[in-house]
Motif scaffolding. Structure first.
Motif, PDB file in Angstrom:
ATOM      1  N   PRO A   1      47.901  76.805   4.336  1.00 49.48           N
ATOM      2  CA  PRO A   1      47.814  75.267   5.576  1.00 49.48           C
ATOM      3  C   PRO A   1      48.318  76.395   6.851  1.00 49.48           C
TER       4      PRO A   1
ATOM      5  N   SER B   1      58.995  69.086  -0.824  1.00 50.17           N
ATOM      6  CA  SER B   1      57.954  70.090  -1.480  1.00 50.17           C
ATOM      7  C   SER B   1      57.710  70.137  -3.156  1.00 50.17           C
TER       8      SER B   1
ATOM      9  N   LEU C   1      61.377  77.323  -2.439  1.00 46.90           N
ATOM     10  CA  LEU C   1      61.072  77.193  -3.144  1.00 46.90           C
ATOM     11  C   LEU C   1      61.679  78.350  -4.311  1.00 46.90           C
TER      12      LEU C   1
ATOM     13  N   PRO D   1      61.613  80.627  -8.156  1.00 52.21           N
ATOM     14  CA  PRO D   1      60.992  81.563  -9.413  1.00 52.21           C
ATOM     15  C   PRO D   1      62.193  80.119 -10.603  1.00 52.21           C
TER      16      PRO D   1
ATOM     17  N   LEU E   1      53.798  81.016  -5.569  1.00 48.51           N
ATOM     18  CA  LEU E   1      55.071  82.053  -5.110  1.00 48.51           C
ATOM     19  C   LEU E   1      55.402  83.756  -4.966  1.00 48.51           C
TER      20      LEU E   1
ATOM     21  N   VAL F   1      53.731  85.077   5.446  1.00 47.39           N
ATOM     22  CA  VAL F   1      54.813  84.377   4.761  1.00 47.39           C
ATOM     23  C   VAL F   1      54.637  83.796   3.074  1.00 47.39           C
ATOM     24  N   ARG F   2      55.383  83.502   2.741  1.00 49.68           N
ATOM     25  CA  ARG F   2      56.172  83.313   1.607  1.00 49.68           C
ATOM     26  C   ARG F   2      54.751  82.271   0.978  1.00 49.68           C
ATOM     27  N   GLY F   3      54.050  82.861  -0.093  1.00 51.07           N
ATOM     28  CA  GLY F   3      53.351  82.304  -1.168  1.00 51.07           C
ATOM     29  C   GLY F   3      51.960  80.965  -1.023  1.00 51.07           C
ATOM     30  N   ALA F   4      52.989  79.572  -0.808  1.00 48.22           N
ATOM     31  CA  ALA F   4      51.363  78.682  -0.941  1.00 48.22           C
ATOM     32  C   ALA F   4      52.092  78.364   0.658  1.00 48.22           C
ATOM     33  N   ALA F   5      52.627  78.728   1.646  1.00 46.44           N
ATOM     34  CA  ALA F   5      52.536  78.617   3.092  1.00 46.44           C
ATOM     35  C   ALA F   5      51.604  79.361   3.767  1.00 46.44           C
ATOM     36  N   GLN F   6      51.174  80.140   3.116  1.00 50.35           N
ATOM     37  CA  GLN F   6      49.748  80.690   3.447  1.00 50.35           C
ATOM     38  C   GLN F   6      48.583  79.486   3.342  1.00 50.35           C
TER      39      GLN F   6
ATOM     40  N   GLN G   1      59.472  75.153   4.191  1.00 49.89           N
ATOM     41  CA  GLN G   1      59.323  74.631   2.453  1.00 49.89           C
ATOM     42  C   GLN G   1      59.564  75.800   1.622  1.00 49.89           C
ATOM     43  N   ALA G   2      58.410  76.559   1.986  1.00 43.79           N
ATOM     44  CA  ALA G   2      57.779  77.518   0.811  1.00 43.79           C
ATOM     45  C   ALA G   2      59.530  79.042   0.929  1.00 43.79           C
ATOM     46  N   ASN G   3      60.145  79.371   1.874  1.00 44.40           N
ATOM     47  CA  ASN G   3      60.720  79.900   1.615  1.00 44.40           C
ATOM     48  C   ASN G   3      62.456  79.371   0.455  1.00 44.40           C
TER      49      ASN G   3
ATOM     50  N   GLY H   1      55.859  74.038   9.051  1.00 45.23           N
ATOM     51  CA  GLY H   1      56.860  73.382   8.118  1.00 45.23           C
ATOM     52  C   GLY H   1      56.904  73.807   7.021  1.00 45.23           C
ATOM     53  N   PRO H   2      55.368  74.414   6.057  1.00 44.23           N
ATOM     54  CA  PRO H   2      55.097  74.848   4.991  1.00 44.23           C
ATOM     55  C   PRO H   2      55.825  76.085   5.297  1.00 44.23           C
ATOM     56  N   ALA H   3      55.631  77.034   5.816  1.00 46.76           N
ATOM     57  CA  ALA H   3      56.191  78.336   5.605  1.00 46.76           C
ATOM     58  C   ALA H   3      58.423  77.920   5.421  1.00 46.76           C
TER      59      ALA H   3
ATOM     60  N   TRP I   1      52.109  65.647   1.009  1.00 45.37           N
ATOM     61  CA  TRP I   1      52.375  65.296   3.045  1.00 45.37           C
ATOM     62  C   TRP I   1      51.218  66.255   3.473  1.00 45.37           C
ATOM     63  N   SER I   2      51.189  67.675   3.726  1.00 46.15           N
ATOM     64  CA  SER I   2      50.105  68.516   4.448  1.00 46.15           C
ATOM     65  C   SER I   2      49.044  67.421   4.381  1.00 46.15           C
TER      66      SER I   2
END
Lengths: 486, 390, 201
Positions: A208, C50, B33, B35, B256, A201-206, B29-31, B25-27, A273-274
């Protein structure tokens, strides 16, 4: 007890314990023996890794033996090698016994177990060659992940068939945990494999996601199997009924809901929030702690667990205490100052060791001590069973040392990280708990070696007459056809 | 809980809760973001050697001992007003919240500078036009502002400094209207003076000790009501990572384009979130070493030597050596290194010439790409606390 | 711990679970704890934004940290300057060799139309800036940079190095561009042409 309505129609006859044991003999012993080999591997590789940290000049010319690779290997060997084999073996046996049915389709289990071990071996070789995916806590290369998934599916198929083979009996809480572990594993592995290794998955989502995978594997998967053993063996051996079904259910659901959320470092570079949700989950983890502790303590009221004469109960006692300690540490992580202080220190690693060796391995050692000889029936010959107590003493000692190092000596490192001290001071403070814990790791190695010898002794003394592979396969065929006939 | 299938469904549901919170949820949100940085170059993925270095970092498990996450600490805000709003009363009210910086003289002085500069601009603009196009009303307004500014200034502090400042600008005496118009004919001088005056009109309101809670009201007043412009500068109080060299805390967007995000979980070695800046910039004067090839080679070689033998030069590192990333050759007495080789002196006084392999070069390039010295909208650079004199 | 544990092979009955109930008081306390925890998260979740990272606490705070549009224009201009202009005019705007300085230069600070025109079409031949004559050749930028980008660079150089002149917008540059088009200027300006087309002021 009152809800057995749907089954009264045509309850299948209950199988005798001896028959169940016999049906489990080959697959479960295969799993247990593989587990014994992997646990030695895990502790040996762990010791080697620590050595390269304490003596930086040690083995510098081999890329395969660098700290980062050994560390990954040690955890893969423990988690999937030992945890998977021992946990799944025990799952099969406990499910059959709790359902009162013979193990269904043992052939699938053997095939699955072989695949599983091939997968773990592939993972170890892959990591050694430099294929680790970069996720601490889940280090399986892509190919190994696929093999493990199929292996688990084969084993779980047999377990689920056994589970559904009879419907009239009350579901004992241990079977909830076992089913949870069987369902959770493919989900966790699938998520980690697909979203972190194959198609990240993209970037920082990895961050959590990786934490979820590692924590769930530990808290939910290993945790469910270990707690199932505790909840099964403690009442069984002291011959009392489990204090409360309601408490057990509460603890069970809370564990499943919270297990993957907890313990996130408060300094992780992800949105607040996480982190706040994780801290909430860590706080609510006290529900799990309370429910499990209250239930087991009430069950074993007045009975010494660790001080008992029964070795299995001794193992379970230490296992229970370790679990409670780790649960308390998890609860502590909801306190921001505590989390800030201990993040990035040895504490989390030490607690993982306590969870792995103190809770899970102790529960498995105890359970295997109980289960393995019974699989051979009453005529078992286990001459070296006397040495098994050293598994208990050595591993118990190791756990105590590691827990002390983690919880007692990590603070120095934590405080040093919060101040602007130089690199050399920091290095000393960081090494301090590791140096102490090294003693514990040596004890783990010794304990697991004795465990392996003990299991090997049991196996070779008892299947000598029939230990050539052909007869094993023949035996497997007969049990299977008997199972199919029913 | 005796109904077998419900257990399966229940387990799936219970697990899906934490899966939703920690993975989905985080994934999602990360999508979303972006650059884009708003100004300057957008964030870019690693390419070439640095990209290969990411793999070297991963396969050797460097993330077991090093983190790539500078974490937050405690800090305060410095508010710098860069342009005063027109509503003087509200500006004053906003600034007045901060006792020590609301001394009337600072604020009033700034205000009078601004007023003078602005009025002068207006006057000059009118003067630039042809006589028949001039707007008398505007000239009168500008004059009135000048009168009030000077009047005010004289009211508040009739000090010598004030008089000098105003004189420098060309405002003095009573017949200033005529004088001013005459003197505004000197463009260069006027601009320099004006620049100085406006610069002096931007001034700090806080000293970097107030937290967000303390300044929230001020900011709202300045921004929404008074129409002023300001800049917020976080100043570290207890922020160890920043004191040790990070530019700011690490945030989501720093990762990113990382294929595998390796933030790390333990800090047995130093945090590497800003190691690239350490290699590429001189620590003393903050200048880019890359401008100076010779120095860059020295810096690079230091890293290579550290990887080859972390205990080199009596350093108290406990990093295991990564000798397999180098080709080594023992040097004879008086033998010199060839080009591309690096000389390392071992403790027992023999010398080794090492040549970094492709992997070592890639790793170094990856380390150079690890920087968090670029301000992001959500994370401006943090100013370091001055090291206390010892 | 006193006696040696022995391997016993007797089978035990399968365990069963009892029916003890959770006390109401305990349930209430636990529910309360959960409630307090949830309110705490409700307070600290930063609207699940975010872009809010520790140690910042709220989206408003983060929004206040972001530079204003005016500051962004200058920052963008600075980046463009570093990329396109710095080689000749230097980081401090002081110029070098045949390239005139920008700091304090009347060509930068005065008539903004003239300044835009120089960037659009370039400039060649001798030109006197701050009492010194320079004879360089500045290329035309209209094909490389958009009107908005030209405006950003110009705004930057008019407000840096002690310069303090008004902002130039993209529309203003476009207007100048159209005006030059009408005049039919296609080659880089020379100083006399420039003075003819645009007044000193």
């Amino acid at each position: 007890m009152s809800e057995n309505t749907d089954s009264a129609a045509n309850p299948a006859p209950e199988a005798k314990p001896e028959a169940i044991n016999a049906s489990c003999r080959l697959p479960v012993l295969f799993l247990f023996f593989s587990a014994a080999i992997w646990v030695v591997q895990a502790s040996a590789v762990g010791v080697l890794g620590s050595l390269s940290m304490h003596m930086p000049g040690f083995l510098p010319d081999f890329p395969y033996l660098t700290y980062g690779r050994l560390e990954a290997n040690a955890w893969v060997a423990f988690l999937f090698g030992f945890g998977g084999n021992a946990g799944l073996g025990l799952t099969l046996w406990m499910l059959s016994r709790l359902r009162g049915m013979k193990l269904a389709r043992p052939g699938f289990v053997v095939a699955g177990a072989v695949l599983w071990n091939v997968g773990v071996t592939a993972a170890m070789v892959g990591i050694t060659m430099g294929d680790q995916p970069g996720v601490p806590g889940y280090e399986l290369p892509a190919y190994a992940g696929r093999v493990l998934f199929v292996g688990h599916a084969l084993i779980a198929f047999s377990a689920v068939l056994t589970y559904f083979s009879r419907r009239h009996k009350q579901l004992y809480p241990s079977s909830w945990y076992l089913i949870a572990s069987l369902v959770a594993f493919p989900w966790i592995l699938g998520t980690a494999h697909w979203l972190l290794v194959e198609n990240p998955v993209r970037g920082a989502a990895q961050i959590p996601a990786a934490h979820w995978a590692a924590t769930s594997l530990q808290q939910v998967w290993l945790g469910s199997m270990g707690l199932a053993a505790l909840i099964y063996f403690i009442p069984k051996i002291i011959q009392r009924e489990l204090h409360s079904r309601q408490w057990a259910g509460f603890g069970f659901w809370m564990l499943l809901i919270l297990g993957g959320w907890v313990n996130l470092n408060s300094g992780s570079p992800i949105p607040v929030w996480s982190i706040k949700l994780s801290q909430l989950a860590s706080m609510l983890y006290i529900f799990v702690l309370l429910a499990v502790c209250w239930n087991l303590l009430q069950t074993a009221k007045g009975v010494p667990l660790i001080g008992s004469r029964d070795l299995t109960l001794k193992f379970m006692g230490v296992s229970f205490a370790s679990w409670a300690l780790v649960a308390f540490y998890t609860f502590g992580n909801s306190i921001v100052e505590w989390n800030n202080l201990l993040q990035f220190t040895y504490a989390a690693t030490a607690m993982r060791h306590v969870f792995a060796w103190g809770f899970f391995a102790m529960a498995m050692f105890g359970a295997i001590y109980y289960v393995a000889p019974r699989l051979f029936g009453n005529e078992v010959d286990w001459a070296c069973s006397g040495t098994y107590k050293w598994v208990f003493y050595l591993t118990g000692f190791g756990v105590a040392v590691v827990a002390l190092a983690g919880m007692g000596f990590s603070y120095g490192h934590g405080y040093a990280l919060q101040e602007s001290v130089g690199a050399d001071v920091l290095a000393k403070k960081a090494l301090m708990p590791m140096r102490i814990a090294f003693l514990g790791e040596l004890a783990f190695l010794a304990g697991s070696l004795i465990f392996l010898c003990s299991i090997a002794c049991l196996l070779f003394r008892n299947c000598c007459g029939e230990c050539n592979p052909m007869s094993l396969i023949r035996q497997c065929r007969t049990t299977e056809s008997e199972g199919g006939a029913k | 809980m005796n109904k077998s299938p419900w257990i399966f469904l229940g387990v799936l549901f219970a697990l899906s809760l934490s899966w939703w919170g920690m993975v989905y949820g985080p994934a999602s949100q990360a999508n979303n973001l972006s650059p884009e940085l708003g100004a300057g170059d957008p964030l870019r993925p690693r390419v070439g050697l640095a990209k290969q270095g990411e793999q070297v970092y991963r396969e050797n498990g460097c993330y077991y001992c090093h983190t790539r996450a500078a974490i937050g600490g405690t800090f305060g805000y410095e508010i710098q007003i860069t342009q005063l709003g027109d509503d003087r009363q509200l500006n004053a009210e906003a600034v007045d919240r901060h006792g020590k910086y609301s001394e009337k003289s600072v604020f009033q002085k700034a205000y009078s500078y601004k007023a003078v500069a602005k009025a002068a601009d207006a006057l000059k603009a009118e003067q630039d036009k042809k006589p028949e196009e001039r707007d008398e009303k505007k000239i009168q307004d500008a004059n009135a502002t000048l009168i009030s500014a000077i009047g005010l200034s004289n009211d508040i502090s009739r000090g010598a400094e004030e008089a000098v400042n105003l004189k420098a600008y060309g405002v003095s005496g009573v017949s200033f209207e005529k004088d001013l118009l005459a003197q505004l004919g000197l463009p260069a001088e006027m601009n320099a003076n004006q620049a100085r005056l406006i610069k002096e009109a931007s001034f700090p309101v806080t000293d970097g000790s107030e937290s967000w809670k303390d300044i929230e009201g001020t900011i709202q007043k300045l921004k929404d009501k008074a129409g002023a412009q300001y800049k917020l500068q976080p100043v570290a109080k207890e922020w160890p990572d920043v004191q040790k060299g990070a530019g700011r805390q690490s945030v989501s967007r720093d990762f990113l384009f990382d294929e595998h995000v390796m933030v790390g979980v333990r800090r047995f070695g130093p945090d590497l979130s800003n190691i690239g800046r350490n290699i590429l910039f001189d620590k003393k004067n903050g200048e880019e070493v890359a401008n100076n090839p010779e120095e860059q080679v020295i810096e690079d070689n230091n890293i290579y030597k550290h990887l080859y033998d972390p205990q080199w030069n009596g350093k108290s590192s406990h990093m295991p050596p990564f000798r397999y990333l180098f080709k080594e050759r023992k040097l004879g007495e008086n033998e010199r290194v060839q080009s591309g080789e690096i000389e390392v002196e071992k403790e027992d006084s023999y010398r080794v010439a090492i040549t970094p392999t492709a992997k070592a070069k890639a790793l170094l390039e990856y380390m150079k790409s690890l920087r968090n010295d670029k301000p992001l909208q959500e994370a401006p650079l943090v100013r370091r606390k001055q090291a206390s004199a010892k | 711990m006193s006696e040696e544990p022995k391997l016993s092979m007797n089978e035990h009955d399968e365990p069963v679970s009892g029916n003890a109930q959770m006390p109401v008081g305990v349930a209430v306390v636990l529910a309360l704890l959960g409630y307090i925890g949830c309110t705490k998260v409700d307070e600290l979740n930063a609207n699940f934004a975010s872009n809010v990272h520790f140690p910042f606490g709220s989206p408003i705070e983060v929004a206040s940290l972001a530079p204003s549009e005016e500051q962004l224009v200058v920052m963008r201009g600075k980046a463009l300057y570093a990329k396109n202009c710095m080689a000749c005019h230097q980081a401090n705007g002081g110029g070098s060799g045949v390239n005139p300085p920008l700091a304090n230069s009347p060509y930068v600070l005065e008539n903004s139309e003239r300044l835009s025109a120089i960037l659009l079409k370039g400039l060649g031949g001798p030109i006197e800036v701050l009492g010194k004559t320079y004879n360089g050749a500045m290329p035309a930028w209209e094909s490389t940079l958009s009107d908005v980008q030209i405006a950003e660079v110009l705004t930057y150089i008019r407000q840096e190095w002690g310069n303090s002149a008004s902002r130039i917008t993209g529309e203003e540059v476009s207007k100048v561009s159209a005006k030059i088009q009408e005049q039919g200027q296609s080659q880089p300006w020379t100083e006399p042409e420039l003075s003819e087309a645009f007044s000193a002021e």
